[in-house]
Design an enzyme around this catalytic site. Structure first.
Site, PDB file in Angstrom:
ATOM      1  NE  ARG A 123      -4.287  -1.697   1.494  1.00  0.00           N
ATOM      2  CZ  ARG A 123      -4.473  -3.004   1.728  1.00  0.00           C
ATOM      3  NH1 ARG A 123      -3.627  -3.692   2.460  1.00  0.00           N
ATOM      4  NH2 ARG A 123      -5.524  -3.619   1.208  1.00  0.00           N
ATOM      5  CE  LYS A 181      11.333  -4.534   5.747  1.00  0.00           C
ATOM      6  NZ  LYS A 181      10.602  -4.290   6.996  1.00  0.00           N
ATOM      7  CG  ASP A 208      10.365  -1.361   9.844  1.00  0.00           C
ATOM      8  OD1 ASP A 208       9.551  -0.752   9.117  1.00  0.00           O
ATOM      9  OD2 ASP A 208      10.978  -2.373   9.486  1.00  0.00           O
ATOM     10  CG  LEU A 226      12.107 -20.684  24.622  1.00  0.00           C
ATOM     11  CD1 LEU A 226      11.390 -19.436  25.105  1.00  0.00           C
ATOM     12  CD2 LEU A 226      12.114 -21.754  25.720  1.00  0.00           C
TER      13      LEU A 226
END
Ligand code: ATR
Length: 277
Positions: free
Chosen positions: A15, A65, A101, A154
Site C-alpha cells: 500500500r 531488507k 520501522d 522459544l
C-alpha cells in the site's frame, strides 16, 4: 521529476504507492512512486543502479531488507542494530540506507496514545521475528522496565534476549496469559490475526485495566486481539499508523518535504483495506 519506488518480491499487495501518491498530490510535488517486483537474485543489480534508472531512492520490503543493509552505506544506528534497511536514497551518488520501522512504531503510539511511554514498566511482546526486533529496540530506547518476549519457537526469543540484554526475558508461548499480569503494554508482532491466518486467541483478563494493547497487523484493522481488548474496555492502538508513519522519513529524503500522517490519509488507506482486504 523525482522518482521513488517500493521493491519486494512479491510486491503486488504493497500500500506504499497509495500513501506516497497521496502525499505527492497533497504537497503538489512533481514526482512518482512505483511498485517494483525484483527477485532476490536480481536485487543487487537493481539496488546498485538506482541512478542509471533515474530513481532518487525507495522503500525495501520482504525479502530484500537484509541485502539492502549489506549493499548500502549505513550511518543509521537503528538499521545497524537490526541489520536491515527499509529505506534507500542516493546522496552525492552514494547509496545510503536507514530503517524507519522503529520510528514508525513509536510515532504511531505517540500519536494515538500520548504519554504511553512516560512510565513504562512491564511490556509483553508476542513474536520474535524481524518486526519484533525493531519493536524491542524502540521499547528499550524509550526506557522500558522489562520486556517479556513470548514466541512459539522459544529459541528465537532467546536469541533476541541475548542480543538486547537483561531487560528482555524469553518465555514459551504457554506462558503468555500469565505474563500479562501487571503489564502496561501488550504488543503483537506475530502474523496471527492477519487475514488468511489463524486468529491470535489469548485470554486478556489478567491484563490490568490500565493496560494498552497494540497490534502490528492492520488487515483487518480490528484484529481478534484488538476486538478482545475492546470487549474488556482496554485502550487499543491498531497497526495502520505504523505503516503510515514509517513512510514519512523516506518521502522527506526523496522529495524534499516532510509529509504528515493525517486523518485523510488514514481514511484513504482504510478504504483500500476495506475494499480489497
Ligand atoms: P516478521 O519479520 O514480520 O516479524 P517473521 O520473522 O516471519 O516475520 O516472524 C513471524 C512471527 O510470527 C514469529 O514470531 C512467528 O513465530 P515462530 O518464530 O515460532 O515462527 C510468529 N508466528 C507465525 N505464525 C504463527 C503461529 N501460527 N503461531 C504462533 N506464532 C506464529
Amino acid at each position: 521529476m523525482k522518482r521513488a519506488f517500493v521493491v519486494g518480491y512479491p510486491i503486488s499487495h504493497s500500500r506504499s504507492p497509495l500513501i506516497h501518491g497521496f502525499w505527492l498530490k497533497e504537497l503538489g510535488i512533481q514526482g512518482s512512486y512505483e511498485r517494483i517486483a525484483v527477485e532476490p537474485v536480481a536485487f543487487e543489480t537493481f539496488a546498485t543502479t538506482l541512478a542509471d534508472q533515474g530513481f532518487a531512492g525507495g522503500n525495501v520490503t520482504v525479502p530484500h531488507k537484509e541485502a539492502a543493509f549489506r549493499l548500502a552505506s549505513v550511518d543509521d544506528p537503528v538499521a545497524r542494530d537490526l541489520e536491515a534497511v527499509n529505506t534507500l536514497w542516493l546522496e552525492a551518488g552514494v547509496l545510503k540506507g536507514m530503517n524507519t520501522d522503529v520510528a514508525g512504531f513509536l510515532a504511531n503510539l505517540d500519536q494515538e496514545a500520548p504519554g504511553w511511554s512516560d512510565s513504562l514498566g512491564r511490556v509483553v511482546v508476542l513474536g520474535a521475528g524481524g518486526a519484533s526486533r525493531a519493536i524491542l529496540y524502540g521499547l528499550i530506547q524509550r526506557g522500558v522496565g522489562e520486556i517479556l518476549l513470548i514466541n512459539r519457537t522459544l529459541e528465537r526469543a532467546e536469541a533476541l534476549a541475548r542480543h538486547f540484554g537483561s531487560k528482555v526475558k524469553a518465555l514459551p508461548w504457554d506462558q503468555a496469559e500469565v505474563a500479562l499480569e501487571g503489564a502496561d503494554l501488550l504488543v503483537n508482532t506475530t502474523s496471527l490475526g492477519m487475514k488468511g491466518q489463524q486468529p491470535l486467541d489469548l485470554d486478556l483478563s489478567r491484563l490490568p485495566k490500565s493496560a494498552l494493547v497494540t497490534d502490528i497487523v492492520y488487515v483487518p484493522l480490528e484484529t481478534p486481539l484488538l476486538a478482545a481488548a475492546r470487549q474488556l474496555g482496554l485502550a487499543r492502538v491498531d497497526g495502520l499508523g505504523m505503516l503510515l508513519h514509517q513512510a514519512v522519513p523516506g518521502f522527506e529524503r526523496w522529495f524534499g518535504a516532510r509529509p504528515e500522517v493525517t486523518p485523510q490519509l488514514r481514511a484513504l488507506v482504510l478504504a483500500d483495506i476495506e475494499a480489497k482486504g
